[in-house]
Design an enzyme around this catalytic site. Structure first.
Site, PDB file in Angstrom:
ATOM      1  N   TYR A  76       2.713   0.359   8.297  1.00  0.00           N
ATOM      2  CA  TYR A  76       2.144   1.253   7.292  1.00  0.00           C
ATOM      3  C   TYR A  76       1.764   2.573   7.965  1.00  0.00           C
ATOM      4  O   TYR A  76       2.516   3.542   7.915  1.00  0.00           O
ATOM      5  CB  TYR A  76       0.937   0.617   6.592  1.00  0.00           C
ATOM      6  CG  TYR A  76       0.300   1.547   5.571  1.00  0.00           C
ATOM      7  CD1 TYR A  76       0.842   1.682   4.306  1.00  0.00           C
ATOM      8  CD2 TYR A  76      -0.825   2.291   5.893  1.00  0.00           C
ATOM      9  CE1 TYR A  76       0.279   2.557   3.370  1.00  0.00           C
ATOM     10  CE2 TYR A  76      -1.397   3.164   4.972  1.00  0.00           C
ATOM     11  CZ  TYR A  76      -0.842   3.288   3.718  1.00  0.00           C
ATOM     12  OH  TYR A  76      -1.404   4.153   2.806  1.00  0.00           O
ATOM     13  N   ARG A 127      -9.730   4.652   0.892  1.00  0.00           N
ATOM     14  CA  ARG A 127     -10.559   3.917  -0.058  1.00  0.00           C
ATOM     15  C   ARG A 127      -9.897   4.032  -1.436  1.00  0.00           C
ATOM     16  O   ARG A 127     -10.524   4.393  -2.431  1.00  0.00           O
ATOM     17  CB  ARG A 127     -11.989   4.451  -0.066  1.00  0.00           C
ATOM     18  CG  ARG A 127     -12.153   5.960  -0.238  1.00  0.00           C
ATOM     19  CD  ARG A 127     -13.624   6.340  -0.417  1.00  0.00           C
ATOM     20  NE  ARG A 127     -13.832   7.761  -0.545  1.00  0.00           N
ATOM     21  CZ  ARG A 127     -14.149   8.577   0.459  1.00  0.00           C
ATOM     22  NH1 ARG A 127     -14.288   8.096   1.679  1.00  0.00           N
ATOM     23  NH2 ARG A 127     -14.328   9.872   0.237  1.00  0.00           N
ATOM     24  N   GLY A 148      -1.750  -1.369  13.411  1.00  0.00           N
ATOM     25  CA  GLY A 148      -1.652  -0.586  14.626  1.00  0.00           C
ATOM     26  C   GLY A 148      -0.334  -0.664  15.359  1.00  0.00           C
ATOM     27  O   GLY A 148      -0.271  -0.377  16.558  1.00  0.00           O
ATOM     28  N   THR A 200     -12.557  -2.851  -2.950  1.00  0.00           N
ATOM     29  CA  THR A 200     -12.886  -3.411  -4.260  1.00  0.00           C
ATOM     30  C   THR A 200     -14.146  -4.245  -4.107  1.00  0.00           C
ATOM     31  O   THR A 200     -14.160  -5.206  -3.325  1.00  0.00           O
ATOM     32  CB  THR A 200     -11.738  -4.294  -4.794  1.00  0.00           C
ATOM     33  OG1 THR A 200     -10.578  -3.489  -5.004  1.00  0.00           O
ATOM     34  CG2 THR A 200     -12.137  -4.956  -6.114  1.00  0.00           C
ATOM     35  N   ASP A 212       4.146   1.554  -1.321  1.00  0.00           N
ATOM     36  CA  ASP A 212       4.879   1.658  -2.587  1.00  0.00           C
ATOM     37  C   ASP A 212       4.258   0.663  -3.562  1.00  0.00           C
ATOM     38  O   ASP A 212       4.846  -0.358  -3.909  1.00  0.00           O
ATOM     39  CB  ASP A 212       6.362   1.363  -2.353  1.00  0.00           C
ATOM     40  CG  ASP A 212       7.238   1.719  -3.541  1.00  0.00           C
ATOM     41  OD1 ASP A 212       6.702   2.157  -4.582  1.00  0.00           O
ATOM     42  OD2 ASP A 212       8.464   1.545  -3.451  1.00  0.00           O
ATOM     43  N   LYS A 213       3.060   0.984  -4.013  1.00  0.00           N
ATOM     44  CA  LYS A 213       2.284   0.040  -4.814  1.00  0.00           C
ATOM     45  C   LYS A 213       3.024  -0.427  -6.061  1.00  0.00           C
ATOM     46  O   LYS A 213       3.016  -1.604  -6.415  1.00  0.00           O
ATOM     47  CB  LYS A 213       0.954   0.671  -5.228  1.00  0.00           C
ATOM     48  CG  LYS A 213      -0.030   0.917  -4.098  1.00  0.00           C
ATOM     49  CD  LYS A 213      -1.273   1.612  -4.608  1.00  0.00           C
ATOM     50  CE  LYS A 213      -2.242   1.935  -3.496  1.00  0.00           C
ATOM     51  NZ  LYS A 213      -2.915   0.739  -2.971  1.00  0.00           N
ATOM     52  N   THR A 218      -3.228  -8.101   9.928  1.00  0.00           N
ATOM     53  CA  THR A 218      -4.456  -8.071   9.164  1.00  0.00           C
ATOM     54  C   THR A 218      -4.443  -6.916   8.177  1.00  0.00           C
ATOM     55  O   THR A 218      -3.542  -6.068   8.202  1.00  0.00           O
ATOM     56  CB  THR A 218      -5.685  -7.858  10.081  1.00  0.00           C
ATOM     57  OG1 THR A 218      -5.548  -6.576  10.730  1.00  0.00           O
ATOM     58  CG2 THR A 218      -5.765  -8.930  11.158  1.00  0.00           C
ATOM     59  N   GLY A 222       0.791  -1.212   0.000  1.00  0.00           N
ATOM     60  CA  GLY A 222       0.000   0.000   0.000  1.00  0.00           C
ATOM     61  C   GLY A 222       0.825   1.263   0.000  1.00  0.00           C
ATOM     62  O   GLY A 222       0.382   2.300  -0.494  1.00  0.00           O
ATOM     63  N   SER A 236      -9.158  -6.515   1.119  1.00  0.00           N
ATOM     64  CA  SER A 236      -9.376  -5.074   1.058  1.00  0.00           C
ATOM     65  C   SER A 236     -10.870  -4.786   0.991  1.00  0.00           C
ATOM     66  O   SER A 236     -11.602  -5.440   0.249  1.00  0.00           O
ATOM     67  CB  SER A 236      -8.690  -4.471  -0.166  1.00  0.00           C
ATOM     68  OG  SER A 236      -9.095  -3.123  -0.351  1.00  0.00           O
ATOM     69  N   GLY A 292      -8.679   1.822  -3.574  1.00  0.00           N
ATOM     70  CA  GLY A 292      -9.236   0.983  -4.637  1.00  0.00           C
ATOM     71  C   GLY A 292      -8.198   0.373  -5.553  1.00  0.00           C
ATOM     72  O   GLY A 292      -8.419   0.255  -6.767  1.00  0.00           O
ATOM     73  N   PHE A 293      -7.059  -0.040  -4.986  1.00  0.00           N
ATOM     74  CA  PHE A 293      -6.015  -0.712  -5.775  1.00  0.00           C
ATOM     75  C   PHE A 293      -5.589   0.126  -6.985  1.00  0.00           C
ATOM     76  O   PHE A 293      -5.483  -0.373  -8.109  1.00  0.00           O
ATOM     77  CB  PHE A 293      -6.469  -2.085  -6.258  1.00  0.00           C
ATOM     78  CG  PHE A 293      -6.616  -3.143  -5.195  1.00  0.00           C
ATOM     79  CD1 PHE A 293      -6.108  -2.982  -3.928  1.00  0.00           C
ATOM     80  CD2 PHE A 293      -7.289  -4.328  -5.484  1.00  0.00           C
ATOM     81  CE1 PHE A 293      -6.247  -3.973  -2.957  1.00  0.00           C
ATOM     82  CE2 PHE A 293      -7.430  -5.329  -4.531  1.00  0.00           C
ATOM     83  CZ  PHE A 293      -6.915  -5.146  -3.265  1.00  0.00           C
TER      84      PHE A 293
END
Length: 354
Positions: free
Chosen positions: A318, A118, A297, A185, A71-72, A244, A69, A182, A120-121
């Site tokens: 993250y 949000r 977290g 999507t 560094d896609k 998760t 997420g 996720s 969305g890939f």
């Protein structure tokens, strides 16, 4: 303290406080940093960790990794090891390039130490990532690649979508993460249902060419649903789980951030700490031989050690990294490195999981 007092406030002001604008600015800076070898060497010497471990047959120089997420498309891969990360997970990428959801789609909840996204890939696609990785060469630390379903692909055709990405990227990956969790999507989380997950994992295992496969799960699953996921994973010899992803829950959001609670998307950061740890503990209790990457977290060295005590073999950051920056990575590496002898004896090295 410099990061919290100077760097973070400056980043958070970019674009008038637009979180996604700050992200793109940061990624651009890190991409440029990755081309300056002397700077990388100096940073790696300062931030370097000494906590080697081997998990699912892969050697990790430390247990602290960068979650998917951030560094896609793998644009800053050379920089992350210099910031102290012992492994990096890129993606989530999809078979088809896609822009993601409309902006704004990324929100900081500063008082809560959290983020709602949000996205969305949004990514350039699996084939584009393969081209970039082929040109880049070795990263210097293990590389995970997270793959997901394209939005335009119907759920009933999801297997072929994932298989295409696996074929394009498996040769570059030290492990591949199957993202079925996720919330951004449509229909994706339905792939965690037993029958659909069984079909998907079987198909990807057949295409893996012995690349370790991990399944990334949602924190919102019930214990019964988690048990079914574990059964599928053990039936197919999956290498591990990532626990998760973000949550749909809004528990733990502070009153100062309440105005953002209605934003659609997945919540990450400090409100997820306890639930992510509980999921890791459940997996470790029910399937003690199945490695888990704990993520969710982790905002302090204490959070990290508690996640390891719960049963995680590796950790990912993250949201904690966004708020804590490289100093957080360094402090966690130092803390868990000091605790290594106790961990090897199989003893809890700080507080037991709550």
């Amino acid at each position: 303290m410099i990061y919290q007092r100077v760097v973070r406030p400056a980043l958070f002001r970019i674009g008038g406080g637009d979180a996604e604008a700050a992200h793109h600015t940061t990624m651009g800076a890190l991409s440029r940093l990755g081309r300056v070898s002397p700077a990388l060497t100096a940073l790696r010497r300062w931030n370097g960790a000494d906590d080697p471990t081997t998990v699912f047959g892969v050697d990790f120089p430390s247990r602290v990794g960068l979650a998917a997420g951030m560094d896609k498309d793998g644009v800053a891969l050379k920089a992350w090891p210099a910031l102290g990360f012992g492994f990096v997970e890129v993606g989530t990428v999809t078979r088809h390039a896609q822009p993601g959801n409309p902006r704004p789609r990324l929100f900081r909840l500063r008082d809560s130490g959290a983020i709602i996204n949000r996205m969305g890939f949004n990514n350039e696609g699996a084939d584009a990532l393969a081209t970039r990785l082929a040109a880049l060469g070795p990263v210097g630390v293990p590389l995970g690649i997270s793959i997901g379903k394209s939005k335009v692909t119907p759920v009933e055709q999801a297997v072929g979508d994932y298989v295409h990405s696996m074929r394009a990227l498996r040769r570059f990956a030290d492990y591949v993460a199957i993202n079925v969790s996720s919330p951004n999507t449509p229909g994706l989380r339905g792939l965690q249902d037993r029958a659909m997950l069984d079909e998907l994992v079987a198909a990807l295992q057949a295409e893996s060419d012995e690349t370790p496969l991990l399944v990334k799960i949602a924190p919102d699953l019930t214990d019964d649903a988690l048990a079914e996921v574990l059964q599928v994973c053990t039936d197919h010899g999956v290498a591990g789980l990532i626990a998760t992803n973000t949550t749909l829950s809004r528990d733990g959001i502070s009153a100062r951030d309440a105005h953002l609670a209605a934003e659609a998307g997945g919540l990450s950061g400090r409100p997820l700490t306890a639930r992510a740890r509980d999921v890791v503990a459940f997996i470790h209790r029910e399937a003690p031989d199945l490695p888990v990457i704990g993520v969710g977290g982790i905002s302090s060295p204490d959070d990290a050690t508690r996640m390891l005590d719960a049963g995680a073999s590796l950790l990912q950051l993250y949201t904690g990294f966004i708020f804590g920056g490289p100093p957080l990575v360094r402090s966690i590496n130092r803390e868990i490195g000091r605790a290594r002898p106790a961990r090897r004896r199989g003893r809890a090295h700080l507080s037991p999981p709550s």
